[in-house]
Design a protein around this motif. Structure first.
Motif, short mmCIF file in Angstrom:
data_model
loop_
_atom_site.label_atom_id
_atom_site.label_comp_id
_atom_site.label_asym_id
_atom_site.label_seq_id
_atom_site.Cartn_x
_atom_site.Cartn_y
_atom_site.Cartn_z
N VAL A 51 0.79 -1.14 -0.06
CA VAL A 51 -0.11 -0.11 0.05
C VAL A 51 0.84 1.07 -0.19
N LEU A 52 1.01 1.85 -1.19
CA LEU A 52 1.93 3.08 -1.31
C LEU A 52 3.17 2.51 -1.16
N GLN A 53 4.01 3.16 0.01
CA GLN A 53 5.39 2.72 0.43
C GLN A 53 5.36 1.64 1.61
N GLU A 54 4.28 1.35 1.82
CA GLU A 54 4.18 0.59 3.26
C GLU A 54 3.77 -0.80 2.85
N ARG A 55 3.90 -1.92 3.64
CA ARG A 55 3.50 -3.43 3.32
C ARG A 55 2.60 -3.51 4.71
N ILE A 56 1.39 -3.43 4.56
CA ILE A 56 0.51 -3.44 5.56
C ILE A 56 -0.25 -4.96 5.61
N GLU A 57 -0.13 -5.48 6.88
CA GLU A 57 -0.96 -6.80 7.20
C GLU A 57 -2.39 -6.90 6.66
N VAL A 78 -9.41 -7.48 4.31
CA VAL A 78 -9.27 -6.55 5.09
C VAL A 78 -7.95 -6.16 5.23
N LEU A 79 -7.91 -4.88 5.36
CA LEU A 79 -6.46 -4.34 5.76
C LEU A 79 -6.35 -4.02 7.16
N ILE A 80 -5.28 -4.45 7.92
CA ILE A 80 -5.10 -4.06 9.38
C ILE A 80 -4.47 -3.02 9.53
N THR A 81 -4.80 -1.34 9.35
CA THR A 81 -4.27 -0.42 9.13
C THR A 81 -3.77 0.35 10.38
N ALA A 82 -4.08 -0.06 11.68
CA ALA A 82 -3.51 0.60 13.01
C ALA A 82 -2.25 0.54 12.94
N GLY A 83 -1.83 1.86 13.14
CA GLY A 83 -0.35 2.22 13.05
C GLY A 83 0.36 2.75 11.89
N TYR A 84 -0.41 2.59 10.74
CA TYR A 84 -0.16 2.99 9.55
C TYR A 84 -0.70 4.25 8.85
N ALA A 85 -0.23 4.77 7.95
CA ALA A 85 -0.53 6.02 7.43
C ALA A 85 -1.79 5.76 6.85
N ALA A 86 -2.09 4.58 6.44
CA ALA A 86 -3.38 4.30 5.63
C ALA A 86 -4.50 4.34 6.73
#
Length: 177
Positions: A51-57, A78-86
């Motif tokens: 996801v953009l420059q991140e790898r989200i669980e 589903v993306l687990i986005t807690a703690g990410y810019a997303a």
């Protein structure tokens, strides 16, 4: 006037087989798709989505999708986005192995996409983005399912059953291209 009526009648006759053929073609296409197995989904949905420059669980237990007789898969999780810019912007990750159109306005080519939603009076306002760069592709309204369905985080139903993407209790119709 007679010439106009004859032309109109010939045009109607000429278009009728095309319409029937197009309807048959859509039904034939729908019949090629079925619910994907957990193994098929694991092959296309990453444990960490780019996801953009991140790898989200991702939440593997929420994986859902369809596959056809040619091995093409359309899958969502589903993306687990807690703690990410997303966090707060994106909630699902979708991989399209074939062209698909959601609602009347979002046409996706094969590739990876992000979905984000906000609640409004009618249901959910769902936005589709390119996963690589976050560019907005378009938005559609997800409405409450009628009849009500069992609430799930996300589910892509095969076209022979429903032709919908379900997010919670809300649904978006889709069409394979």
């Amino acid at each position: 006037m007679k010439l106009f009526a004859i032309t109109l009648m010939l045009l109607a006759v000429a278009c009728s087989p095309m319409t029937a053929r197009a309807q048959r073609s859509h039904k034939d296409l729908a019949a090629l798709w079925r619910t994907a197995t957990a193994d098929e989904l694991a092959e296309v949905l990453p444990a960490r989505a780019p996801v953009l420059q991140e790898r989200i669980e991702t939440e593997a237990t929420a994986n859902s999708g369809i596959t056809d007789t040619h091995g093409r898969v359309i899958a969502v999780t589903v993306l687990i986005t807690a703690g990410y810019a997303a966090h707060g912007k994106y909630s699902q990750y979708l991989v399209a192995g074939a062209p698909v159109e959601f609602g009347a306005s979002v046409a996706l080519k094969p590739g990876a996409y992000l979905l984000g939603w906000t609640r409004d009076e009618a249901g959910l306002h769902v936005s589709f983005y390119e996963a690589a760069n976050g560019n907005l592709i378009g938005s559609v309204e997800a409405l409450p399912s009628n009849p009500p369905l069992r609430v799930v985080p996300v589910r892509l139903w095969p076209p022979v059953q429903r032709s919908i993407l379900q997010i919670g209790r809300f649904v978006i119709p889709y069409e394979l291209r």
